[in-house]
Scaffold this motif. Structure first.
Motif, short mmCIF file in Angstrom:
data_model
loop_
_atom_site.label_atom_id
_atom_site.label_comp_id
_atom_site.label_asym_id
_atom_site.label_seq_id
_atom_site.Cartn_x
_atom_site.Cartn_y
_atom_site.Cartn_z
N UNK A 202 122.51 76.75 69.53
CA UNK A 202 123.57 76.49 70.50
C UNK A 202 124.91 77.04 70.02
N UNK A 203 125.78 77.27 70.99
CA UNK A 203 127.17 77.63 70.75
C UNK A 203 128.04 76.70 71.58
N UNK A 204 129.35 76.70 71.30
CA UNK A 204 130.28 75.94 72.11
C UNK A 204 131.28 76.89 72.73
N UNK A 205 131.66 76.61 73.98
CA UNK A 205 132.61 77.43 74.72
C UNK A 205 133.52 76.47 75.48
N UNK A 206 134.83 76.66 75.36
CA UNK A 206 135.76 75.76 76.05
C UNK A 206 136.99 76.47 76.54
N UNK A 207 137.58 75.93 77.60
CA UNK A 207 138.78 76.50 78.21
C UNK A 207 139.88 75.45 78.24
N UNK A 208 141.10 75.85 77.83
CA UNK A 208 142.30 75.01 77.93
C UNK A 208 142.14 73.77 77.05
N UNK A 209 142.15 72.58 77.63
CA UNK A 209 141.84 71.38 76.85
C UNK A 209 140.54 71.58 76.08
N UNK A 337 130.60 79.28 61.42
CA UNK A 337 130.20 80.31 62.37
C UNK A 337 131.34 81.16 62.89
N UNK A 338 131.01 82.22 63.59
CA UNK A 338 132.01 83.10 64.18
C UNK A 338 132.83 82.40 65.26
N UNK A 383 140.04 82.69 82.24
CA UNK A 383 138.68 82.16 82.11
C UNK A 383 137.72 82.92 83.02
N UNK A 384 138.08 83.09 84.27
CA UNK A 384 137.18 83.71 85.23
C UNK A 384 136.92 85.18 84.90
N UNK A 385 137.96 85.90 84.50
CA UNK A 385 137.84 87.33 84.28
C UNK A 385 137.27 87.69 82.91
N UNK A 386 137.21 86.73 82.01
CA UNK A 386 136.64 87.01 80.69
C UNK A 386 135.22 86.48 80.54
N UNK A 387 134.66 85.88 81.58
CA UNK A 387 133.35 85.24 81.46
C UNK A 387 132.27 86.21 81.01
N UNK A 388 132.26 87.41 81.58
CA UNK A 388 131.23 88.38 81.19
C UNK A 388 131.36 88.73 79.70
N UNK A 389 132.60 88.86 79.22
CA UNK A 389 132.80 89.14 77.80
C UNK A 389 132.37 87.96 76.94
N UNK A 390 132.63 86.75 77.41
CA UNK A 390 132.18 85.56 76.67
C UNK A 390 130.67 85.55 76.55
N UNK A 391 129.99 85.81 77.67
CA UNK A 391 128.53 85.77 77.67
C UNK A 391 127.96 86.84 76.75
N UNK A 392 128.54 88.03 76.79
CA UNK A 392 128.06 89.10 75.91
C UNK A 392 128.23 88.71 74.44
N UNK A 393 129.38 88.12 74.10
CA UNK A 393 129.63 87.69 72.73
C UNK A 393 128.65 86.59 72.32
N UNK A 394 128.43 85.64 73.22
CA UNK A 394 127.50 84.54 72.94
C UNK A 394 126.08 85.06 72.73
N UNK A 395 125.65 85.98 73.57
CA UNK A 395 124.29 86.52 73.42
C UNK A 395 124.14 87.27 72.10
N UNK A 397 125.44 86.31 69.39
CA UNK A 397 125.20 85.26 68.39
C UNK A 397 123.73 84.82 68.42
N UNK A 398 123.19 84.62 69.62
CA UNK A 398 121.79 84.22 69.72
C UNK A 398 120.85 85.32 69.22
N UNK A 399 121.29 86.57 69.34
CA UNK A 399 120.45 87.70 68.92
C UNK A 399 120.68 88.08 67.46
N UNK A 400 121.53 87.33 66.76
CA UNK A 400 121.74 87.57 65.34
C UNK A 400 122.56 88.79 65.00
N UNK A 401 123.36 89.26 65.94
CA UNK A 401 124.17 90.45 65.69
C UNK A 401 125.30 90.13 64.71
N UNK A 402 125.63 91.07 63.86
CA UNK A 402 126.70 90.89 62.89
C UNK A 402 128.05 90.73 63.59
N UNK A 403 128.84 89.79 63.12
CA UNK A 403 130.15 89.50 63.70
C UNK A 403 131.22 90.32 63.00
#
Length: 410
Positions: A202-209, A337-338, A383-395, A397-403
């Motif tokens: 798992x990873x954690x993702x949060x916006x604002x608060x 973690x990253x 938040x809305x316009x960066x979601x695709x970048x967030x998902x790519x970064x998160x994936x 992590x799940x795929x073990x890519x070097x940070x």
């Protein structure tokens, strides 16, 4: 229509609707409500009724992460091929006392991966501080139009805590990084007990608060050392609390958050008196903010009021406020973690300069992170316009890519 985009437009009267990103034929009801009745009607249209699910006392073992109950949810407005559930579970307050929290779970339909669905623990931004303001009680889960649904559509399960005091009874310790981080961490434990198809990673993702909460999760995980915790995304996080509650004039700011901060202070520090912070104008709608309204009502309650009208001179020097600022410090503790830190260059709610300052200080303190600024974007559009970048970064992590760290590059 995005609430914080509209907030920015309301604050800068000289901007045209086109400059604010609004269509020229935008309906009048697309605007932020300027009266409490209109705001209350807007919230009521999205609110689901409170049910015994949230209020019936739990049975069984009491420990952080213990599942009290869960149910499949069929009353949300979801995209196709996504299933939803609600859970009730035990968590901890800022002082490590037992509390009950609620959360929602989004799971992609279809065959589960061999190792289970990868999990994104979602930490939401300010929805309000009253019990009614739980995202799991909103038809659109509060962030439905701001990228949240893209996560399950991308094959990621989402566990979204409400934070205790939202949905469940008891005070909400608003803007307390420990309280919110506990709610996030223990929501994942409870969700796995409810749905065995969720994977261990798992990873954690949060916006604002939630951007502060997610970074706090990374700090706690350094101590917990869960091998399945893979990283953190912090979007427009309130990681520089002083800059959030007392921004410089040129940074903008959103004064209607300040009564919510007073509610959070009173919830965390028993001797704190909101009257020490708020003027009579600030106190005029305090009870509404604390117990009835959510984001739109809170905005309308203080529409047109400045921070100077709402708060007393020198209020940040109060010992409890100073304790809050100390307790909410970010960027000094080691993390696990990253870390991906995101901010918008046009954010009028959480000033981007303060976010960047904390990220730079964290780098100086030996914390490795990636930093991304989205030029011109306000709070929720980031938040809305960066979601695709967030998902790519998160994936990654799940795929073990070097940070790769950006420290020294921003």
């Amino acid at each position: 229509m995005d609430k914080n985009l509209l907030l920015a437009c309301a604050a800068i009267a000289s901007l045209s609707t086109a400059a604010c990103g609004l269509a020229s034929d935008a309906r009048a009801d697309d605007q932020l409500p300027e009266t409490v009745p209109k705001a209350a009607a807007l919230e009521a249209a999205d609110l689901l009724p409170i049910t015994p699910f949230y209020t019936t006392p739990g049975k069984g073992e009491v420990y952080p992460g213990a599942l009290i109950r869960f149910e499949k949810a069929t009353d949300y407005t979801l995209p196709p091929h996504v299933s939803a559930y609600r859970i009730l579970y035990h968590s901890l307050s800022a002082t490590r006392q037992d509390v009950v929290s609620s959360a929602f779970i989004l799971v992609p339909d279809g065959p589960r991966p061999a190792s289970g669905w990868p999990v994104v623990a979602w930490a939401h931004g300010t929805s309000g501080v009253a019990q009614a303001c739980a995202p799991s009680r909103m038809k659109d889960l509060y962030y439905g139009s701001e990228g949240l649904f893209k996560f399950p559509q991308a094959g990621l399960a989402v566990v979204g805590t409400d934070y205790h005091g939202l949905g469940t009874a008891g005070p909400h310790q608003y803007m307390n990084k420990d309280a919110q981080a506990y709610d996030v961490i223990y929501s994942v434990m409870a969700a796995r007990a409810a749905l065995p198809q969720l994977g261990a990673d798992w990873v954690v993702d949060g916006h604002s608060q939630g951007g502060m909460a997610s970074w706090s999760v990374a700090e706690m995980e350094h101590q917990i050392d869960d091998p399945h915790f893979l990283g953190t995304v912090s979007v427009s996080g309130t990681i520089n609390m002083l800059d959030f509650i007392h921004p410089r004039r040129e940074e903008g700011g959103a004064p209607f958050y300040l009564p919510m901060v007073a509610v959070g202070l009173a919830a965390r520090y028993p001797d704190y008196k909101p009257q020490d912070m708020l003027t009579p104008v600030g106190m005029s709608h305090y009870d509404v903010v604390a117990s009835k309204g959510c984001w739109f009502v809170d905005y309308a309650s203080y529409f047109g009021k400045s921070g100077d009208q709402i708060t007393k001179d020198g209020w940040t020097r109060n010992p409890d406020v100073q304790a809050m600022l100390k307790e909410d410090e970010i960027g000094k503790q080691e993390i696990k973690g990253p870390l991906f830190v995101i901010t918008g260059g046009g954010d009028v709610s959480v000033p981007p300069g303060g976010v960047r300052d904390v990220a730079r200080a964290a780098c100086h303190n030996g914390i490795s992170l990636a930093f991304r600024l989205y030029p011109g974007l306000d709070h929720d559009p980031t938040m809305a316009n960066s979601t695709d970048d967030q998902i790519a970064w998160i994936k990654d992590r799940f795929n073990g890519k070097t940070f790769s760290s950006d420290c020294g590059k921003f």
